[in-house]
Design an enzyme around this catalytic site. Structure first.
Site, short mmCIF file in Angstrom:
data_model
loop_
_atom_site.label_atom_id
_atom_site.label_comp_id
_atom_site.label_asym_id
_atom_site.label_seq_id
_atom_site.Cartn_x
_atom_site.Cartn_y
_atom_site.Cartn_z
CG LEU A 42 -2.27 -1.21 1.26
CD1 LEU A 42 -2.97 -0.75 2.25
CD2 LEU A 42 -3.10 -0.62 -0.19
CG HIS A 265 -3.85 -9.35 15.99
ND1 HIS A 265 -5.10 -10.00 16.43
CD2 HIS A 265 -4.22 -8.56 15.15
CE1 HIS A 265 -5.94 -9.22 15.87
NE2 HIS A 265 -5.44 -8.26 14.86
NE ARG A 336 -4.96 -5.31 16.20
CZ ARG A 336 -4.69 -5.06 14.95
NH1 ARG A 336 -3.56 -4.87 14.46
NH2 ARG A 336 -5.62 -5.00 13.95
#
Length: 644
Positions: A42, A265, A336
């Site tokens: 990205l 995570h 998280r």
């Protein structure tokens, strides 16, 4: 002294004023500059497409066979933006505040506020590209909640948001490739940075198909190569994800910042054995409707582990919804790092489930009863299908089993406000840099940062650098620096190919991963980190004396590829341990057992550690030098994080 180049003025005006004050390159002169972009996820794809659209000549490099295979496609849950479409009290400042707080006050205010500002533009850009965000019944873009926030600001495309966003950026990139403004080099890996008179002026790459070593020149180099989570061997990252481009740039003078800040995570499919090569993420979005629990007693948990009881057999009164119990304000949507530590605490207490005991439940029974299975399937169907295929368990009928795993790295190459590293002309974007998330990243913020850096920051800041060069002349590709750097790369390759020991590179990588997870994972101590440093140094010696690297350079040679990457991971691992040892506090994903509150939460030491730790490479087997960038907080008050 590190100069972060943060502009003066009120926080909300810094970026707009800075954009005006930066020098511009006129359209005719843009054609005279070449920019190298390493990595096409990205951050890289959006940067390359935007710069080419402006008129620059761009070269892109990725080790995959297509930019579409960048690991950005693996992002599932969504992307944050302060649009306030839900009219629930969101704003640019609230997104800024949530991100600063979520990062446990270890990020620059200026960078985070710019990120929040740009978030609203990202959504417009992506909708214009045709990204199929989920919509409400009336056709408006839908939002859902993510951890660390009490508003709904996350835009999503079912459970494949990263893939859809990357397809949008990839389409824009392909348009520029077709126009001839971008030259794309696939199956090429960056192995070194070329510097001329102290400035980044090119890279050395290896063609992964033919083995050919090549040099490429440019007026600026952009590193957009992602994170280093695979230092742990097992992570949710694609197996090819590595730190090599960033690490080789580090060894050429780019400082590496906060390497110990790694994100674990909380919702991943648990490890099942030594046969695994990677782990699978279950999106944080599932915590919108899934409830996390374990049995209240060790005895019930033991019966589940032995197969004597199933989750459905546990009565409601015998279940401990521990996140809802401990954090009533945020419940299952705590950040998280908090959710991960609590899951580990339950397992350490003997209440873990599954055959191994290293899992907790994520239960959708209440959501299915409330909304119906069809609604749950529409929201999370592809994630449920993925879980079913991997575990052979139907999450519509029984709870998912989840456990924390390495997912993201907040540390990375140090950059200033303009995203430039300590090497002039070398920039770093997206997860590869350290800049926006502090000690813990909130969910749905990684995609936001990558696209903010690529679409809305680097087109301004790299232009300012090029405008100040004072020359439009092409980079001299015959400069001796190119040949010398190529020789350095070839010497290193030959050194690796000379290794004919008895251990595979994968075996050594696994050993490194075990060391990192055991001593530099979710919980860290001075004693454990000191032990880890010695173990890593021993492992490095074993690698360079007993690793077995097969084949030759002039061919497709995955053994050689892995060897180079693992050698870099070993060196990085030692720096991560040094950084964790140096930071005698707990903050975000860095949890020192010696520094916790009475309730077991992370306890910061703001008087001594409110800084960015930027490490300077000084030579092989030499200790790195610590440089400190003091963090100044003028708009938020430093407080003990609370999500209760």
């Amino acid at each position: 002294m590190l100069d972060s180049k943060v502009p003066a003025g009120p926080l909300a005006e810094k970026w707009s004023k800075h954009k005006f004050n930066m020098k511009l390159v006129n359209p005719a002169n843009k054609r005279k500059f070449t920019i190298i972009v390493v990595g096409t996820g990205l951050a890289g794809a959006s940067a390359a497409a935007s710069l080419a659209e402006l008129g620059y000549n761009v070269k892109t490099f990725c080790y995959q066979d297509s930019p579409r295979r960048a690991h950005s496609i693996a992002a599932q849950g969504g992307i944050n933006a302060a649009k306030n479409y839900q009219n629930d009290g969101d704003s640019v400042f609230r997104l800024f505040y949530d991100t600063i707080k979520g990062g446990d006050y270890r990020a620059r205010e200026s960078n985070v506020h710019r990120l929040a500002e740009n978030s609203v533009h990202i959504i417009d850009q992506c909708v214009a590209q045709g990204v199929p965000f989920a919509r409400e019944y009336g056709g408006l873009l839908d939002n859902r909640s993510f951890g660390g926030s009490q508003v709904s600001r996350t835009f999503y495309a079912r459970g494949q948001t990263g893939q859809q966003l990357l397809l949008g950026a990839y389409s824009a990139l392909n348009r520029q490739i077709h126009k001839g403004k971008v030259k794309s080099y696939t199956r090429h890996e960056m192995l070194d940075l070329v510097k001329i008179d102290g400035q980044a002026r090119g890279i050395v790459t290896r063609d992964l198909v033919s083995g050919k070593i090549e040099t490429h020149e440019g007026h600026a180099v952009l590193l957009c190569t992602g994170g280093y989570g695979n230092v742990f061997f097992l992570s949710t990252n694609a197996m090819g994800c590595n730190v090599t481009a960033s690490w080789r740039a580090h060894k050429r003078g780019a400082y590496f910042a906060n390497p110990c800040y790694t994100q674990i995570h909380p919702t991943c499919i648990p490890v099942t054995g030594d046969h695994q090569s990677k782990l699978t993420l279950m999106s944080e979005s599932l915590r919108n409707d899934g409830r996390v629990w374990v049995p209240k007693t060790k005895e019930l948990a033991e019966k589940i582990r032995k197969g004597e009881l199933k989750a459905a057999d546990i009565k409601e009164d015998d279940r401990d919804y521990f996140l809802e119990r401990k954090y009533p304000s945020f419940g299952n949507l705590v950040p998280r790092d908090v959710a991960s530590r609590n899951a580990k605490e339950m397992v350490d207490d003997g209440r873990g489930v599954g055959k191994t005991g290293f899992a907790v439940y994520l239960d959708f029974a209440d959501a299915i009863n409330r909304m119906g299975e069809d609604t749950v399937r529409a929201k999370y169907g592809n994630l449920f299908d993925m879980y079913h295929k991997i575990t052979d368990e139907n999450p519509y009928k029984q709870p998912m089993r989840i456990y924390p795993a390495v997912h993201y790295t907040m540390g990375g190459v140090w950059v200033d406000y303009n995203l430039m590293t300590t090497v002039p002309g070398l920039y770093c974007l997206g997860e590869a840099n350290f800049s926006d998330h502090g000690a813990n990243r909130l969910g749905a913020s990684a995609l936001m940062q990558g696209l903010s850096d690529g679409y809305f920051v680097i087109p301004y800041t790299v232009g300012d650098y090029l405008a100040n060069l004072g020359s439009f002349a092409p980079v001299d590709k015959n400069h001796p620096a190119f040949e010398q750097t190529r020789k350095d790369v070839e010497d290193n390759i030959n050194k690796l190919l000379a290794l004919r020991g008895t251990k595979t590179v994968d075996d050594i990588h696994k050993e490194l991963g075990h060391i990192m997870w055991e001593y530099c994972g979710m919980a860290r101590t001075a004693e454990g980190l000191t032990k880890a440093k010695g173990l890593i140094q021993d492992l490095k010696k074993e690698f360079w004396t007993n690793a077995n690297v097969l084949g030759e350079n002039e061919e497709m040679n995955m053994s050689l590829e892995k060897a180079g990457r693992v050698a870099d991971f070993i060196e990085l691992g030692e720096l991560m341990v040094d950084d964790a040892l140096n930071r005698e506090e707990s903050c975000g994903g860095h949890f020192r057992l010696e520094s916790q509150t009475e309730e077991g939460e992370a306890k910061r030491n703001d008087e001594e550690y409110a800084y960015v730790a930027a490490w300077e490479y000084t030579g092989d087997n030499q200790p790195e030098v610590l440089h400190k960038e003091e963090l100044v907080f003028e708009n938020v008050k430093l407080t003990q994080r609370s999500y209760k």
